[in-house]
Design a protein around this motif. Structure first.
Motif, PDB file in Angstrom:
ATOM      1  N   ASN A  40       0.808  -1.213   0.000  1.00  0.00           N
ATOM      2  CA  ASN A  40       0.000   0.000   0.000  1.00  0.00           C
ATOM      3  C   ASN A  40       0.841   1.262   0.000  1.00  0.00           C
ATOM      4  O   ASN A  40       0.401   2.317  -0.462  1.00  0.00           O
ATOM      5  N   ASN A  41       2.048   1.179   0.543  1.00  0.00           N
ATOM      6  CA  ASN A  41       2.923   2.347   0.604  1.00  0.00           C
ATOM      7  C   ASN A  41       3.800   2.493  -0.626  1.00  0.00           C
ATOM      8  O   ASN A  41       4.494   3.494  -0.770  1.00  0.00           O
ATOM      9  N   GLY A  42       3.757   1.499  -1.520  1.00  0.00           N
ATOM     10  CA  GLY A  42       4.588   1.579  -2.718  1.00  0.00           C
ATOM     11  C   GLY A  42       6.064   1.429  -2.385  1.00  0.00           C
ATOM     12  O   GLY A  42       6.446   0.966  -1.308  1.00  0.00           O
ATOM     13  N   TYR A  43       6.904   1.838  -3.329  1.00  0.00           N
ATOM     14  CA  TYR A  43       8.354   1.721  -3.146  1.00  0.00           C
ATOM     15  C   TYR A  43       8.833   2.726  -2.109  1.00  0.00           C
ATOM     16  O   TYR A  43       8.511   3.911  -2.188  1.00  0.00           O
ATOM     17  N   MET A  44       9.604   2.256  -1.141  1.00  0.00           N
ATOM     18  CA  MET A  44      10.170   3.100  -0.094  1.00  0.00           C
ATOM     19  C   MET A  44      11.691   3.071  -0.223  1.00  0.00           C
ATOM     20  O   MET A  44      12.309   2.011  -0.168  1.00  0.00           O
ATOM     21  N   SER A  45      12.293   4.238  -0.381  1.00  0.00           N
ATOM     22  CA  SER A  45      13.737   4.325  -0.585  1.00  0.00           C
ATOM     23  C   SER A  45      14.489   4.302   0.746  1.00  0.00           C
ATOM     24  O   SER A  45      13.919   4.563   1.816  1.00  0.00           O
ATOM     25  N   THR A  46      15.792   4.034   0.669  1.00  0.00           N
ATOM     26  CA  THR A  46      16.638   4.094   1.865  1.00  0.00           C
ATOM     27  C   THR A  46      16.583   5.482   2.480  1.00  0.00           C
ATOM     28  O   THR A  46      16.550   5.631   3.703  1.00  0.00           O
ATOM     29  N   TYR A 214       5.356   9.654   1.133  1.00  0.00           N
ATOM     30  CA  TYR A 214       3.990   9.903   0.669  1.00  0.00           C
ATOM     31  C   TYR A 214       2.983   9.121   1.494  1.00  0.00           C
ATOM     32  O   TYR A 214       3.168   7.947   1.779  1.00  0.00           O
ATOM     33  N   GLY A 215       1.890   9.767   1.881  1.00  0.00           N
ATOM     34  CA  GLY A 215       0.770   9.070   2.507  1.00  0.00           C
ATOM     35  C   GLY A 215       0.892   8.908   4.004  1.00  0.00           C
ATOM     36  O   GLY A 215       1.819   9.413   4.649  1.00  0.00           O
ATOM     37  N   GLY A 216      -0.091   8.208   4.587  1.00  0.00           N
ATOM     38  CA  GLY A 216      -0.127   7.963   6.014  1.00  0.00           C
ATOM     39  C   GLY A 216       0.447   6.605   6.358  1.00  0.00           C
ATOM     40  O   GLY A 216       0.411   5.671   5.547  1.00  0.00           O
ATOM     41  N   PHE A 217       0.987   6.482   7.560  1.00  0.00           N
ATOM     42  CA  PHE A 217       1.646   5.250   7.989  1.00  0.00           C
ATOM     43  C   PHE A 217       1.143   4.827   9.361  1.00  0.00           C
ATOM     44  O   PHE A 217       0.760   5.650  10.191  1.00  0.00           O
ATOM     45  N   THR A 342      -4.959  14.259 -10.779  1.00  0.00           N
ATOM     46  CA  THR A 342      -4.164  13.968  -9.591  1.00  0.00           C
ATOM     47  C   THR A 342      -2.752  13.654 -10.061  1.00  0.00           C
ATOM     48  O   THR A 342      -2.560  12.875 -10.986  1.00  0.00           O
ATOM     49  N   TYR A 343      -1.770  14.271  -9.388  1.00  0.00           N
ATOM     50  CA  TYR A 343      -0.382  14.110  -9.807  1.00  0.00           C
ATOM     51  C   TYR A 343       0.416  13.329  -8.769  1.00  0.00           C
ATOM     52  O   TYR A 343       0.101  13.333  -7.578  1.00  0.00           O
ATOM     53  N   TYR A 344       1.452  12.678  -9.256  1.00  0.00           N
ATOM     54  CA  TYR A 344       2.401  11.992  -8.387  1.00  0.00           C
ATOM     55  C   TYR A 344       3.795  12.522  -8.696  1.00  0.00           C
ATOM     56  O   TYR A 344       4.176  12.648  -9.867  1.00  0.00           O
ATOM     57  N   THR A 345       4.554  12.855  -7.658  1.00  0.00           N
ATOM     58  CA  THR A 345       5.919  13.347  -7.843  1.00  0.00           C
ATOM     59  C   THR A 345       6.892  12.189  -7.750  1.00  0.00           C
ATOM     60  O   THR A 345       6.930  11.470  -6.742  1.00  0.00           O
ATOM     61  N   VAL A 346       7.646  11.981  -8.789  1.00  0.00           N
ATOM     62  CA  VAL A 346       8.589  10.871  -8.875  1.00  0.00           C
ATOM     63  C   VAL A 346       9.657  10.993  -7.795  1.00  0.00           C
ATOM     64  O   VAL A 346      10.211  12.079  -7.567  1.00  0.00           O
ATOM     65  N   LYS A 347       9.941   9.862  -7.135  1.00  0.00           N
ATOM     66  CA  LYS A 347      10.984   9.820  -6.114  1.00  0.00           C
ATOM     67  C   LYS A 347      12.137   8.928  -6.588  1.00  0.00           C
ATOM     68  O   LYS A 347      11.972   8.124  -7.495  1.00  0.00           O
ATOM     69  N   SER A 348      13.279   9.103  -5.937  1.00  0.00           N
ATOM     70  CA  SER A 348      14.444   8.294  -6.277  1.00  0.00           C
ATOM     71  C   SER A 348      14.103   6.817  -6.117  1.00  0.00           C
ATOM     72  O   SER A 348      13.539   6.404  -5.109  1.00  0.00           O
ATOM     73  N   GLY A 349      14.411   6.021  -7.126  1.00  0.00           N
ATOM     74  CA  GLY A 349      14.132   4.596  -7.082  1.00  0.00           C
ATOM     75  C   GLY A 349      12.813   4.203  -7.720  1.00  0.00           C
ATOM     76  O   GLY A 349      12.542   3.020  -7.901  1.00  0.00           O
ATOM     77  N   ASP A 350      11.969   5.204  -8.055  1.00  0.00           N
ATOM     78  CA  ASP A 350      10.690   4.903  -8.694  1.00  0.00           C
ATOM     79  C   ASP A 350      10.893   4.363 -10.111  1.00  0.00           C
ATOM     80  O   ASP A 350      11.918   4.623 -10.755  1.00  0.00           O
ATOM     81  N   SER A 351       9.902   3.654 -10.595  1.00  0.00           N
ATOM     82  CA  SER A 351       9.896   3.156 -11.971  1.00  0.00           C
ATOM     83  C   SER A 351       8.479   3.271 -12.512  1.00  0.00           C
ATOM     84  O   SER A 351       7.524   3.489 -11.750  1.00  0.00           O
ATOM     85  N   TRP A 352       8.315   3.124 -13.806  1.00  0.00           N
ATOM     86  CA  TRP A 352       6.976   3.119 -14.387  1.00  0.00           C
ATOM     87  C   TRP A 352       6.132   2.041 -13.722  1.00  0.00           C
ATOM     88  O   TRP A 352       4.957   2.265 -13.401  1.00  0.00           O
ATOM     89  N   TRP A 353       6.726   0.882 -13.494  1.00  0.00           N
ATOM     90  CA  TRP A 353       5.981  -0.231 -12.905  1.00  0.00           C
ATOM     91  C   TRP A 353       5.521   0.094 -11.489  1.00  0.00           C
ATOM     92  O   TRP A 353       4.357  -0.128 -11.129  1.00  0.00           O
ATOM     93  N   TYR A 379      12.548  11.079 -13.899  1.00  0.00           N
ATOM     94  CA  TYR A 379      13.531  11.627 -12.979  1.00  0.00           C
ATOM     95  C   TYR A 379      12.864  12.052 -11.669  1.00  0.00           C
ATOM     96  O   TYR A 379      11.699  12.474 -11.667  1.00  0.00           O
ATOM     97  N   PRO A 380      13.590  11.970 -10.550  1.00  0.00           N
ATOM     98  CA  PRO A 380      13.053  12.456  -9.272  1.00  0.00           C
ATOM     99  C   PRO A 380      12.615  13.927  -9.392  1.00  0.00           C
ATOM    100  O   PRO A 380      13.324  14.743  -9.990  1.00  0.00           O
ATOM    101  N   GLY A 381      11.460  14.229  -8.841  1.00  0.00           N
ATOM    102  CA  GLY A 381      10.935  15.575  -8.902  1.00  0.00           C
ATOM    103  C   GLY A 381       9.959  15.801 -10.045  1.00  0.00           C
ATOM    104  O   GLY A 381       9.193  16.780 -10.057  1.00  0.00           O
TER     105      GLY A 381
END
Length: 387
Positions: A40-46, A214-217, A342-353, A379-381
Protein backbone atom coordinates in the motif's frame (compact mmCIF):
# COMPACT_ATOMS: atom_id res chain seq x y z
CA UNK A 1 -1.43 -3.78 7.10
CA UNK A 2 -5.14 -3.50 6.78
CA UNK A 3 -6.78 -0.50 7.56
CA UNK A 4 -10.59 -0.49 8.15
CA UNK A 5 -9.52 -3.04 10.23
CA UNK A 6 -12.65 -4.65 11.55
CA UNK A 7 -7.19 -2.62 8.97
CA UNK A 8 -7.28 -3.41 8.70
CA UNK A 9 -6.50 -2.59 12.23
CA UNK A 10 -9.65 -2.73 13.58
CA UNK A 11 -11.85 0.11 14.65
CA UNK A 12 -11.91 1.23 18.27
CA UNK A 13 -14.71 -0.20 20.34
CA UNK A 14 -17.16 2.22 21.90
CA UNK A 15 -15.52 1.70 25.28
CA UNK A 16 -12.05 2.37 23.88
CA UNK A 17 -13.29 5.50 22.15
CA UNK A 18 -14.74 6.78 25.41
CA UNK A 19 -11.48 5.97 27.15
CA UNK A 20 -9.64 8.09 24.62
CA UNK A 21 -11.92 11.01 25.42
CA UNK A 22 -11.31 10.77 29.15
CA UNK A 23 -7.55 10.34 29.17
CA UNK A 24 -5.70 12.70 31.44
CA UNK A 25 -4.30 16.02 30.27
CA UNK A 26 -0.65 15.04 30.64
CA UNK A 27 1.45 16.18 27.69
CA UNK A 28 3.26 12.85 27.51
CA UNK A 29 3.35 11.71 23.91
CA UNK A 30 3.37 8.26 22.38
CA UNK A 31 6.58 7.52 20.52
CA UNK A 32 7.00 6.61 16.87
CA UNK A 33 9.32 3.69 17.59
CA UNK A 34 8.16 1.37 14.81
CA UNK A 35 6.54 1.77 11.40
CA UNK A 36 4.89 -0.96 9.37
CA UNK A 37 4.80 -0.83 5.58
CA UNK A 38 3.32 -2.89 2.76
CA UNK A 39 2.50 -2.74 -0.92
CA UNK A 40 0.00 0.00 0.00
CA UNK A 41 2.92 2.35 0.60
CA UNK A 42 4.59 1.58 -2.72
CA UNK A 43 8.35 1.72 -3.15
CA UNK A 44 10.17 3.10 -0.09
CA UNK A 45 13.74 4.32 -0.58
CA UNK A 46 16.64 4.09 1.87
CA UNK A 47 16.53 7.89 2.14
CA UNK A 48 12.95 7.72 3.40
CA UNK A 49 13.89 5.25 6.11
CA UNK A 50 16.94 7.33 7.08
CA UNK A 51 14.64 10.34 7.48
CA UNK A 52 12.27 8.31 9.67
CA UNK A 53 15.19 7.29 11.85
CA UNK A 54 16.98 10.64 12.14
CA UNK A 55 14.03 13.03 12.27
CA UNK A 56 11.27 10.96 13.89
CA UNK A 57 13.11 8.46 16.08
CA UNK A 58 11.89 5.32 14.30
CA UNK A 59 13.96 2.34 15.44
CA UNK A 60 12.31 -0.59 13.68
CA UNK A 61 10.29 -1.28 10.55
CA UNK A 62 7.97 -4.26 10.09
CA UNK A 63 7.21 -5.07 6.46
CA UNK A 64 4.42 -7.12 4.99
CA UNK A 65 5.75 -10.42 3.67
CA UNK A 66 2.70 -12.35 2.53
CA UNK A 67 -1.02 -12.97 2.83
CA UNK A 68 -2.99 -16.18 2.90
CA UNK A 69 -1.43 -19.03 0.98
CA UNK A 70 -0.50 -17.39 -2.32
CA UNK A 71 0.07 -13.61 -2.06
CA UNK A 72 3.65 -12.33 -1.85
CA UNK A 73 4.12 -8.62 -1.18
CA UNK A 74 6.03 -7.31 -4.22
CA UNK A 75 7.86 -4.67 -2.16
CA UNK A 76 9.03 -6.96 0.65
CA UNK A 77 12.54 -7.53 -0.69
CA UNK A 78 13.24 -3.84 -1.45
CA UNK A 79 11.78 -2.77 1.89
CA UNK A 80 13.95 -5.26 3.78
CA UNK A 81 17.11 -4.23 1.94
CA UNK A 82 16.48 -0.50 2.29
CA UNK A 83 15.57 -0.67 5.98
CA UNK A 84 18.80 -2.56 6.63
CA UNK A 85 20.74 0.00 4.58
CA UNK A 86 19.25 2.69 6.80
CA UNK A 87 20.64 0.90 9.87
CA UNK A 88 17.29 0.03 11.43
CA UNK A 89 15.82 -3.16 12.88
CA UNK A 90 13.78 -5.16 10.40
CA UNK A 91 10.81 -7.48 11.03
CA UNK A 92 7.99 -8.93 8.95
CA UNK A 93 4.32 -9.83 9.18
CA UNK A 94 1.96 -12.21 7.44
CA UNK A 95 -1.71 -11.34 6.98
CA UNK A 96 -3.49 -14.47 8.15
CA UNK A 97 -6.40 -16.02 6.26
CA UNK A 98 -6.35 -19.40 7.99
CA UNK A 99 -9.45 -20.93 9.55
CA UNK A 100 -8.04 -24.33 10.54
CA UNK A 101 -4.86 -25.63 12.13
CA UNK A 102 -3.80 -27.26 8.86
CA UNK A 103 -4.28 -23.98 7.01
CA UNK A 104 -2.30 -22.13 9.69
CA UNK A 105 0.64 -24.48 9.30
CA UNK A 106 0.47 -24.22 5.50
CA UNK A 107 0.39 -20.42 5.66
CA UNK A 108 3.33 -20.39 8.08
CA UNK A 109 5.35 -22.53 5.66
CA UNK A 110 4.42 -20.19 2.82
CA UNK A 111 5.26 -17.08 4.87
CA UNK A 112 8.56 -18.51 6.08
CA UNK A 113 9.72 -19.47 2.60
CA UNK A 114 8.60 -16.12 1.20
CA UNK A 115 10.41 -14.25 3.97
CA UNK A 116 13.60 -16.21 3.35
CA UNK A 117 13.44 -15.45 -0.36
CA UNK A 118 12.84 -11.75 0.33
CA UNK A 119 15.88 -11.57 2.62
CA UNK A 120 14.30 -11.29 6.08
CA UNK A 121 17.19 -12.19 8.39
CA UNK A 122 17.08 -15.08 10.83
CA UNK A 123 16.16 -13.84 14.30
CA UNK A 124 13.72 -11.20 13.06
CA UNK A 125 10.10 -11.26 14.19
CA UNK A 126 7.61 -12.65 11.69
CA UNK A 127 4.24 -11.81 13.24
CA UNK A 128 0.86 -13.20 12.29
CA UNK A 129 -1.59 -10.38 11.57
CA UNK A 130 -4.94 -11.79 12.74
CA UNK A 131 -7.91 -9.59 11.85
CA UNK A 132 -9.56 -11.26 8.87
CA UNK A 133 -13.15 -12.31 8.38
CA UNK A 134 -11.96 -15.91 8.55
CA UNK A 135 -10.70 -15.32 12.10
CA UNK A 136 -13.83 -13.38 13.00
CA UNK A 137 -15.88 -16.45 12.11
CA UNK A 138 -13.92 -18.70 14.50
CA UNK A 139 -14.32 -19.30 18.21
CA UNK A 140 -11.67 -18.01 20.61
CA UNK A 141 -10.47 -21.57 21.15
CA UNK A 142 -10.12 -22.17 17.40
CA UNK A 143 -8.20 -18.91 16.89
CA UNK A 144 -5.89 -19.77 19.79
CA UNK A 145 -5.24 -23.22 18.32
CA UNK A 146 -4.58 -21.80 14.83
CA UNK A 147 -2.35 -18.98 16.05
CA UNK A 148 -0.30 -21.36 18.17
CA UNK A 149 0.18 -23.67 15.18
CA UNK A 150 1.29 -20.79 12.95
CA UNK A 151 3.76 -19.44 15.50
CA UNK A 152 5.24 -22.84 16.26
CA UNK A 153 5.73 -23.53 12.56
CA UNK A 154 7.23 -20.12 11.78
CA UNK A 155 9.96 -20.67 14.38
CA UNK A 156 11.25 -23.57 12.28
CA UNK A 157 12.50 -20.97 9.81
CA UNK A 158 14.54 -19.20 12.50
CA UNK A 159 12.08 -16.37 13.06
CA UNK A 160 10.61 -15.20 16.34
CA UNK A 161 6.81 -15.21 16.48
CA UNK A 162 4.17 -12.79 17.70
CA UNK A 163 0.48 -11.91 17.22
CA UNK A 164 -0.80 -8.63 15.81
CA UNK A 165 -4.48 -7.85 16.36
CA UNK A 166 -6.81 -5.10 17.54
CA UNK A 167 -7.46 -4.13 21.12
CA UNK A 168 -11.09 -5.17 20.76
CA UNK A 169 -10.05 -8.67 19.65
CA UNK A 170 -7.20 -9.26 22.12
CA UNK A 171 -8.40 -11.70 24.79
CA UNK A 172 -11.88 -11.67 23.28
CA UNK A 173 -11.51 -13.27 19.85
CA UNK A 174 -8.11 -14.75 20.77
CA UNK A 175 -5.70 -14.90 23.69
CA UNK A 176 -2.83 -12.41 23.74
CA UNK A 177 -0.92 -12.81 26.98
CA UNK A 178 1.01 -10.09 28.75
CA UNK A 179 4.63 -9.70 27.63
CA UNK A 180 3.58 -10.81 24.14
CA UNK A 181 1.57 -9.24 21.35
CA UNK A 182 1.41 -6.18 19.12
CA UNK A 183 -1.92 -4.45 19.70
CA UNK A 184 -3.67 -1.86 17.53
CA UNK A 185 -6.06 0.70 19.02
CA UNK A 186 -6.18 4.26 17.80
CA UNK A 187 -6.69 7.27 20.02
CA UNK A 188 -4.55 9.17 17.46
CA UNK A 189 -3.98 11.87 20.09
CA UNK A 190 -2.27 10.30 23.09
CA UNK A 191 -2.35 12.12 26.40
CA UNK A 192 -0.40 10.51 29.14
CA UNK A 193 -1.47 6.88 28.95
CA UNK A 194 0.14 3.82 27.39
CA UNK A 195 -2.87 1.61 26.70
CA UNK A 196 -0.92 -1.61 26.16
CA UNK A 197 2.20 -1.21 28.29
CA UNK A 198 2.34 -4.94 29.13
CA UNK A 199 2.48 -5.97 25.45
CA UNK A 200 5.47 -5.80 23.13
CA UNK A 201 4.05 -2.95 21.06
CA UNK A 202 1.07 -0.62 20.83
CA UNK A 203 0.05 0.71 17.41
CA UNK A 204 -1.58 4.02 18.29
CA UNK A 205 -2.05 5.71 14.88
CA UNK A 206 -2.60 4.75 11.27
CA UNK A 207 -2.21 8.25 9.80
CA UNK A 208 1.32 9.33 10.77
CA UNK A 209 3.11 11.55 8.26
CA UNK A 210 6.81 11.59 7.50
CA UNK A 211 8.61 14.49 5.89
CA UNK A 212 9.77 12.94 2.62
CA UNK A 213 7.35 10.01 2.41
CA UNK A 214 3.99 9.90 0.67
CA UNK A 215 0.77 9.07 2.51
CA UNK A 216 -0.13 7.96 6.01
CA UNK A 217 1.65 5.25 7.99
CA UNK A 218 0.91 2.96 10.92
CA UNK A 219 3.16 3.80 13.88
CA UNK A 220 3.71 1.92 17.12
CA UNK A 221 5.32 2.49 20.48
CA UNK A 222 7.60 -0.33 21.59
CA UNK A 223 7.23 -1.42 25.20
CA UNK A 224 9.94 -4.09 25.11
CA UNK A 225 13.02 -4.94 23.09
CA UNK A 226 11.29 -7.77 21.21
CA UNK A 227 11.11 -5.91 17.90
CA UNK A 228 14.67 -4.60 18.23
CA UNK A 229 16.33 -8.00 17.92
CA UNK A 230 15.87 -8.86 21.58
CA UNK A 231 18.34 -6.23 22.70
CA UNK A 232 18.27 -2.60 23.74
CA UNK A 233 17.99 -0.57 20.54
CA UNK A 234 21.24 0.90 19.28
CA UNK A 235 19.52 3.01 16.59
CA UNK A 236 20.37 6.63 17.30
CA UNK A 237 18.68 9.55 15.52
CA UNK A 238 21.00 12.35 14.42
CA UNK A 239 18.51 15.14 15.09
CA UNK A 240 17.07 14.69 18.58
CA UNK A 241 15.39 18.10 18.53
CA UNK A 242 13.53 17.14 15.36
CA UNK A 243 12.52 13.79 16.86
CA UNK A 244 11.04 15.54 19.89
CA UNK A 245 9.24 18.13 17.80
CA UNK A 246 7.93 15.62 15.25
CA UNK A 247 6.64 13.25 17.91
CA UNK A 248 4.92 16.14 19.66
CA UNK A 249 3.36 17.20 16.36
CA UNK A 250 2.15 13.66 15.61
CA UNK A 251 0.44 13.53 18.98
CA UNK A 252 -1.29 16.84 18.37
CA UNK A 253 -2.85 15.58 15.16
CA UNK A 254 -6.57 16.00 15.68
CA UNK A 255 -7.65 13.51 13.03
CA UNK A 256 -9.95 10.75 14.18
CA UNK A 257 -11.38 7.68 12.49
CA UNK A 258 -14.24 8.89 10.36
CA UNK A 259 -17.71 8.44 11.79
CA UNK A 260 -19.19 5.29 10.37
CA UNK A 261 -22.31 5.67 8.29
CA UNK A 262 -24.67 2.71 8.21
CA UNK A 263 -24.25 0.07 5.56
CA UNK A 264 -27.30 -0.04 3.32
CA UNK A 265 -28.47 -2.87 1.09
CA UNK A 266 -27.49 -2.36 -2.55
CA UNK A 267 -27.78 -5.35 -4.85
CA UNK A 268 -26.36 -4.11 -8.13
CA UNK A 269 -24.06 -5.10 -10.97
CA UNK A 270 -21.50 -2.58 -12.23
CA UNK A 271 -18.98 -2.54 -15.07
CA UNK A 272 -15.77 -0.70 -14.18
CA UNK A 273 -14.75 2.14 -16.50
CA UNK A 274 -11.18 2.12 -15.19
CA UNK A 275 -8.96 0.00 -12.95
CA UNK A 276 -10.03 -0.05 -9.30
CA UNK A 277 -8.34 -1.51 -6.22
CA UNK A 278 -10.31 -4.21 -4.42
CA UNK A 279 -9.49 -3.85 -0.73
CA UNK A 280 -9.89 -5.86 2.46
CA UNK A 281 -11.82 -3.05 4.18
CA UNK A 282 -13.71 0.16 3.42
CA UNK A 283 -10.66 2.37 3.83
CA UNK A 284 -8.05 3.68 1.41
CA UNK A 285 -5.40 2.41 3.83
CA UNK A 286 -6.72 -1.15 3.78
CA UNK A 287 -4.65 -3.78 2.03
CA UNK A 288 -5.20 -4.39 -1.66
CA UNK A 289 -6.59 -7.83 -2.55
CA UNK A 290 -6.37 -7.24 -6.29
CA UNK A 291 -6.48 -4.52 -8.92
CA UNK A 292 -9.60 -5.02 -11.03
CA UNK A 293 -9.04 -3.88 -14.63
CA UNK A 294 -11.43 -1.71 -16.62
CA UNK A 295 -14.34 -3.74 -17.96
CA UNK A 296 -14.60 -5.97 -14.89
CA UNK A 297 -18.15 -6.79 -13.81
CA UNK A 298 -18.71 -6.27 -10.08
CA UNK A 299 -21.73 -7.52 -8.16
CA UNK A 300 -22.34 -5.77 -4.84
CA UNK A 301 -24.63 -6.34 -1.87
CA UNK A 302 -24.09 -3.27 0.34
CA UNK A 303 -22.88 0.33 0.18
CA UNK A 304 -21.69 2.98 2.63
CA UNK A 305 -20.38 6.56 2.62
CA UNK A 306 -17.42 7.17 4.92
CA UNK A 307 -14.09 8.94 4.88
CA UNK A 308 -15.07 11.08 1.89
CA UNK A 309 -15.71 8.08 -0.36
CA UNK A 310 -18.62 5.95 -1.40
CA UNK A 311 -17.80 2.26 -0.89
CA UNK A 312 -19.49 -0.90 -2.08
CA UNK A 313 -19.06 -4.42 -0.80
CA UNK A 314 -18.44 -7.36 -3.11
CA UNK A 315 -19.22 -10.85 -1.74
CA UNK A 316 -16.32 -13.24 -2.39
CA UNK A 317 -15.80 -16.94 -1.87
CA UNK A 318 -13.74 -16.28 1.29
CA UNK A 319 -15.35 -13.13 2.65
CA UNK A 320 -15.78 -9.68 1.13
CA UNK A 321 -13.89 -7.18 -0.99
CA UNK A 322 -14.43 -3.43 -0.86
CA UNK A 323 -14.22 -0.89 -3.69
CA UNK A 324 -13.71 2.84 -3.25
CA UNK A 325 -15.93 4.81 -5.60
CA UNK A 326 -14.12 8.12 -5.54
CA UNK A 327 -15.77 11.18 -3.95
CA UNK A 328 -18.82 10.31 -1.89
CA UNK A 329 -21.19 11.87 -4.43
CA UNK A 330 -19.93 9.75 -7.34
CA UNK A 331 -21.09 6.38 -8.58
CA UNK A 332 -18.81 3.40 -9.03
CA UNK A 333 -16.83 4.85 -11.92
CA UNK A 334 -13.66 6.10 -10.24
CA UNK A 335 -13.36 8.77 -12.95
CA UNK A 336 -12.83 12.45 -12.17
CA UNK A 337 -14.81 14.91 -14.27
CA UNK A 338 -13.45 17.88 -16.21
CA UNK A 339 -9.73 18.43 -16.61
CA UNK A 340 -8.80 18.09 -12.93
CA UNK A 341 -5.95 15.63 -12.46
CA UNK A 342 -4.16 13.97 -9.59
CA UNK A 343 -0.38 14.11 -9.81
CA UNK A 344 2.40 11.99 -8.39
CA UNK A 345 5.92 13.35 -7.84
CA UNK A 346 8.59 10.87 -8.87
CA UNK A 347 10.98 9.82 -6.11
CA UNK A 348 14.44 8.29 -6.28
CA UNK A 349 14.13 4.60 -7.08
CA UNK A 350 10.69 4.90 -8.69
CA UNK A 351 9.90 3.16 -11.97
CA UNK A 352 6.98 3.12 -14.39
CA UNK A 353 5.98 -0.23 -12.90
CA UNK A 354 6.10 0.91 -9.25
CA UNK A 355 4.10 4.09 -9.89
CA UNK A 356 1.55 2.25 -12.03
CA UNK A 357 1.06 -0.45 -9.38
CA UNK A 358 0.60 2.15 -6.65
CA UNK A 359 -2.12 3.87 -8.60
CA UNK A 360 -3.96 0.90 -10.08
CA UNK A 361 -2.82 1.50 -13.67
CA UNK A 362 -0.94 -0.44 -16.30
CA UNK A 363 2.48 0.93 -17.23
CA UNK A 364 1.25 1.61 -20.76
CA UNK A 365 -1.81 3.58 -19.56
CA UNK A 366 0.31 5.61 -17.15
CA UNK A 367 2.83 6.44 -19.86
CA UNK A 368 0.23 7.31 -22.51
CA UNK A 369 -1.69 9.69 -20.26
CA UNK A 370 1.59 11.53 -19.69
CA UNK A 371 2.45 11.63 -23.39
CA UNK A 372 5.33 9.18 -23.02
CA UNK A 373 6.21 5.52 -23.48
CA UNK A 374 7.33 3.05 -20.84
CA UNK A 375 10.87 3.36 -22.24
CA UNK A 376 11.02 7.07 -21.43
CA UNK A 377 13.39 7.87 -18.55
CA UNK A 378 11.71 9.50 -15.54
CA UNK A 379 13.53 11.63 -12.98
CA UNK A 380 13.05 12.46 -9.27
CA UNK A 381 10.93 15.57 -8.90
CA UNK A 382 9.04 15.01 -12.16
CA UNK A 383 5.22 15.16 -11.90
CA UNK A 384 3.10 12.48 -13.56
CA UNK A 385 -0.66 12.41 -14.05
CA UNK A 386 -2.05 9.36 -12.25
CA UNK A 387 -5.76 10.22 -12.28
Amino acid sequence: MIRVKLKNKLALTGAATMAALFLGLSANAARMDMVDVSNNNGYMSTAEYVSMRNEFGVKAVTVKISEGGTYKDPYAASNIANVQSAGMYINGYHFARYATKAQAIAEADFAGKTAKAAGLPVGAVLATDVESQEANNQSKAANDRNNAAFMQEIQKFGYRADIYTSGSWANNKMTVKGKTGWIAAYPYVVRGKNWYSTNHAWQWSSTAKFRISYGGFDVSQLNSNYYTAGQKSTVKPTNKAAVKANNRKANKNTSRPSVMSKWVKETKTYTLKTAVKLRTGASTSSNTIAILPAGTTVKTDQAIIQGGYRWVRQPRFNGYGYLATGPASNTLEYVKSGTTHTYYTVKSGDSWWAIAQRNGLSMTTLAIQNGKTIYTTIYPGQRLVVR
